[in-house]
Design an enzyme around this catalytic site. Structure first.
Site, PDB file in Angstrom:
ATOM      1  CG  HIS A   1      33.010  24.224  -9.465  1.00  0.00           C
ATOM      2  ND1 HIS A   1      32.281  24.205  -8.235  1.00  0.00           N
ATOM      3  CD2 HIS A   1      31.862  23.957 -10.307  1.00  0.00           C
ATOM      4  CE1 HIS A   1      31.052  23.543  -8.281  1.00  0.00           C
ATOM      5  NE2 HIS A   1      30.686  23.526  -9.358  1.00  0.00           N
TER       6      HIS A   1
ATOM      7  CG  ASP B   1      27.582  19.143  -4.197  1.00  0.00           C
ATOM      8  OD1 ASP B   1      27.838  19.579  -3.064  1.00  0.00           O
ATOM      9  OD2 ASP B   1      27.229  19.889  -5.183  1.00  0.00           O
TER      10      ASP B   1
ATOM     11  CG  ASP C   1      28.109  25.975  -2.932  1.00  0.00           C
ATOM     12  OD1 ASP C   1      29.147  25.127  -3.848  1.00  0.00           O
ATOM     13  OD2 ASP C   1      26.895  25.667  -3.061  1.00  0.00           O
TER      14      ASP C   1
END
Length: 919
Positions: A671, A538, A613
């Site tokens: 997630h 990430d 995101d």
């Protein structure tokens, strides 16, 4: 079905809960104090701060951050957190803070080049400098305004491609040329001169009367096929190549601090390519946060707004349908019409803007030698300007002519999607106390992982590229001692801040650094790790919370190159080094799994990508489809979105619809941010839980089909998840379809992505040969799909389960498909040809299985449990004939209402030759 448009009614009942008391789970935490330390460069870092505070803090502009830090220092952490809560409400309402990120107007080189107007180009080809060899043709170009000379290199590549390179003839110092993206030096074919006069040069590109035409004054390139112009370079005189020159002292004195960081000696390269008679372009993939197909109305819109920006950035709460940069960039553009598909690959890792405009061809400045070329002044023309801050012009023109040809051509340059691992149920681990490649000894991790192995589960641990600056941290000390960190402009170690606080950034462009990083994943080095542990990279854009645009300063140094030259490569190198480490720890036997957020051309060779995101909003669910479609066109098939959205809280309806959609995307996971309310499926009531369970079960049942598609993608570069036009290139109606797609060529999916919808209108291309399955899944008539229908808790438990074959007959009463099996986890399918690859065909009432790889050697315990034939008629008997000639009768039943014939328990091994005869 004979009509092209059908309405598919969904009988799913979405339970709308009126109470959320069962969803408001919280995480118990001990109160902490926030402590900040000012940096010498005027920035700041935290030592301890809630993670929920951090992501709000990161989204703010630098000036707001500075005021908040001062408030914290004066008033303490309690007041700070109340103020931050108020800021959070404002941030949530306005989403991304655009002031943190540049527009083209604010980017000096983009603004400068976009202000150029079409006209007569100052560049002239010096035909008397022509040099011809077996592999290339070179000649010089001169800018008549400043007399600077450039070197033009032309290559004819195997597979119907042309490569064009332009560099300075004598630069002040070498300009950056991107390494490690091409899998090898492309194989060249001979270019021959067809004719030449005082202003033109005509080269043969091989078959179908393809020619490359160089016009000398003004300079331009045209690739033609017969009388048709396919693509042109510099047709409107907008080519620009800024030569290296030392910046004057007066310019340095006038520059602001930000400009000192962001600018240096001029080194901008601009290439303008024009497509004639192509009504649709797919920019794949400049960014992830908007629809990718560029239809005529989108192109007109873009011409009056910012260009698309290719610059990997960590953009907090990114907007949809916005050309801003985002996590990844693959500089590939595909043009498509009913006549032809072509592609452009711009090999440059610096910040790049892609400016697209639509025009008509207008007056074409051709020499006499081009009199035979047919170009109407009213022909549609799309101009694509690639504006890169540094490097050279290195462009690959993939001439197709079919979609499959473009995929093969691009794969021959950058490689194919890695053949995926079997496992499908994973336990994702959050960052380990902000120290990577070590475990904090809070619990017995080896014992924990052994428990996961017993349950057939896997562990995926986050390993980010920022390294905590801490003298007690072994990883940091080793990198420091080996001088493997990126350097600042003054030669010291570059430091910024990210999740651990003050961090160093390893120089992954250094092969020695990558080799060292890979070695740290060895079991004896990564204490506590086991063979069921994999990695998630990430924050690898790289994300630098106190850096310009939340990333690394452009004047940071990677050896002899500035960061501006290599920026978009950083994430690829992180994933490559990590994947290499997972392979090496097994002695080169086991396939890796590495999930990455940042990516570039070639990232498909190393693992999976997710869309970052996102938010629990219907728009983010809807956009996940074109996002993954665009990535697939750019070679990255292993793509998916966070089910339910990373930020915010989904309603029960949205969560159910997202599971139903995500189950039919290549990478499938749920997630969410740690501070969002709990959202396990069983918290939304039994009815919604049952709907989600059914979506997941269908996903597992189709794993054999997914696995076969990934094997084919690995061999050919063909995307797993495909736009409709890929399989139906002549159907104009498919060009703009973004809410439905194909899995392979045989399954069509139309998810429900609108709130409150109980029906969708699905466009079914082709000749009506489509068979519907429940929900929004259609099987193409003429196909055979292999499934495993037994319900298991994980894919590992399914390994030896039997197969069920679903044959959907077309109007001719035939169908075909494939079955692929290997050991699901090693490279033996490549190294030792240990796999099963079968061709399944049904014709003239006979279903047979034939070996497609007679030289392969692999055995499987799986067998054929059931055969379902859709669209057939009732037979009087069904007979199984084995490879040894023995025959046996099969039990069957026929549903006359649905025209479905079911053959039960053929019992034949999945790797064997066999035939079923219906009489």
């Amino acid at each position: 079905m004979t009509k092209n448009v059908h309405t598919l009614i969904y009988f799913l009942k979405i339970k709308k809960s009126t109470s959320t008391t069962h969803l408001n789970g919280t995480h118990a935490r001990r109160p902490r104090r926030a402590k900040f330390t000012r940096r010498q460069d005027g920035g700041f870092q935290w030592q301890v701060l809630f993670r929920s505070d951090r992501w709000v803090f990161n989204s703010l502009s630098n000036s707001v951050r500075t005021r908040l830090v001062s408030l914290c220092e004066v008033c303490g952490v309690v007041i700070f957190r109340w103020v931050l809560l108020i800021v959070l409400l404002c941030v949530s309402a306005r989403a991304v803070d655009r002031s943190n990120f540049k527009t083209c107007e604010q980017s000096a080189f983009c603004k400068r080049q976009r202000e150029l107007k079409p006209g007569r180009s100052p560049y002239r080809a010096l035909l008397d400098t022509l040099e011809l060899s077996d592999s290339r043709i070179t000649l010089q170009l001169i800018n008549d305004n400043n007399k600077v000379r450039l070197l033009l290199e032309l290559y004819r590549l195997q597979g119907n491609m042309t490569r064009v390179k332009i560099n300075e003839l004598k630069p002040l110092k070498p300009r950056y040329e991107v390494p490690d993206v091409l899998i090898s030096d492309p194989i060249t074919e001979t270019l021959s001169v067809v004719s030449q006069d005082e202003n033109s040069l005509v080269l043969s590109l091989g078959g179908k009367d393809q020619r490359l035409i160089v016009s000398a004054q003004p300079f331009r390139l045209d690739i033609v096929e017969g009388p048709q112009v396919l693509v042109s370079l510099n047709s409107r005189g907008l080519l620009a190549f800024e030569h290296l020159r030392a910046r004057k002292d007066t310019e340095l004195e006038q520059a602001t601090e930000q400009e000192n960081v962001e600018q240096r000696t001029d080194e901008v390269c601009v290439n303008v390519l024009s497509f004639l008679s192509f009504s649709t372009l797919m920019l794949t993939q400049t960014h992830l946060n908007r629809s990718v197909p560029l239809n005529s109305y989108c192109v007109v819109f873009l011409s009056g707004s910012d260009p698309y920006r290719l610059y990997n950035l960590d953009v907090f709460q990114y907007e949809l349908h916005n050309p801003m940069a985002l996590y990844g960039a693959v500089p590939v553009l595909i043009s498509h019409s009913t006549d032809r598909t072509m592609g452009i690959f711009w090999l440059n890792a610096a910040e790049t803007w892609v400016d697209i405009s639509s025009n008509t061809a207008g007056k074409m400045m051709f020499g006499k030698i081009l009199d035979s070329v047919q170009v109407s002044s009213e022909a549609p023309q799309t101009d694509v300007r690639w504006i890169s801050e540094s490097g050279i012009i290195d462009v690959f023109i993939m001439l197709g002519p079919k979609p499959a040809d473009v995929f093969t051509q691009y794969a021959s340059l950058t490689g194919t999607q890695t053949h995926r691992e079997r496992f499908h149920r994973t336990l994702l681990c959050i960052r380990n106390s902000q120290k990577y490649i070590v475990w904090v000894k809070i619990i017995d991790f080896p014992l924990c992982q052994k428990s996961l192995v017993f349950l057939s589960l896997q562990l995926v641990a986050i390993v980010d590229p920022h390294i905590r600056v801490d003298s007690g941290y072994t990883i940091h000390n080793e990198i420091l001692s080996k001088s493997f960190y990126v350097k600042n402009k003054d030669g010291g170690d570059y430091e910024g801040w990210c999740w651990p606080g003050n961090s160093g950034y390893p120089d992954f462009t250094n092969p020695e650094m990558r080799a060292w990083w890979a070695s740290k994943f060895a079991y004896e080095q990564y204490e506590g790790s086991m063979e069921n542990q994999y990695v998630w990279n990430d924050m690898n854009e790289p994300s630098v919370f106190n850096g310009p645009e939340v990333t690394m300063h452009k004047d940071a140094l990677h050896g002899g190159w500035e960061h501006r030259d290599v920026h978009n490569l950083y994430g690829l190198y992180v994933q490559k080094a990590t994947a290499d480490g997972l392979v090496e720890r097994s002695g080169g036997v086991e396939r890796p799994f590495v999930l990455t957020r940042a990516f570039f051309a070639g990232s498909q060779r190393y693992g999976a990508v997710w869309t970052g995101d996102n938010a629990a909003e219907w728009g983010h669910l809807k956009i996940s489809i074109p996002m993954c479609l665009s990535l697939g066109l750019a070679g990255i098939s292993f793509c998916g979105a966070d089910v339910g959205g990373f930020f915010k809280h989904p309603s029960a309806e949205l969560l159910v619809r997202w599971y139903q959609a995500g189950a039919y995307q290549p990478f499938f996971r749920a997630h969410a941010h740690i501070d969002t309310p709990r959202r396990e499926p069983w918290l939304f009531g039994p009815e919604n839980t049952a709907l989600i369970r059914e979506a997941i079960r269908q996903r597992y049942a189709l794993l054999p089909y997914w696995y076969q598609l990934f094997y084919n993608a690995h061999r050919t570069g063909y995307p797993v998840m495909r736009p409709l036009w890929v399989e139906y290139p002549d159907d104009v109606a498919t060009f703009s379809v973004e809410d439905e797609y194909l899995i392979g060529k045989d399954l069509l999916v139309h998810p429900v992505t609108d709130e409150g919808a109980t029906a969708v209108t699905a466009y079914l291309p082709g000749k009506g040969e489509v068979t519907g399955r429940p929900i929004y899944l259609f099987q193409r008539g003429g196909s055979i799909i292999c499934r495993k229908d037994r319900v298991r808790r994980s894919s590992s438990c399914m390994e030896n389960d039997p197969y069920t074959l679903y044959a959907a007959l077309n109007s001719q009463g035939s169908a075909e498909g494939e079955l692929y099996i290997d050991d699901f986890h090693t490279f033996n399918f490549e190294k030792a040809k240990q796999f099963v690859h079968r061709h399944l065909s049904f014709s003239a009432n006979t279903l047979s299985s034939r070996n497609l790889a007679p030289d392969s050697q692999f055995s499987t315990a799986s067998w054929i449990e059931k055969i379902v034939i859709i669209g057939g008629s009732q037979p009087s008997s069904a007979t199984l004939k084995n490879a040894d000639g023995t025959e046996s009768a099969l039990e069957f039943e026929f549903d006359s209402t649905l025209a479905v014939l079911t053959l039960r328990k053929p019992g034949v091994n999945a790797a064997a030759d066999w035939t079923v005869i219906l009489r």
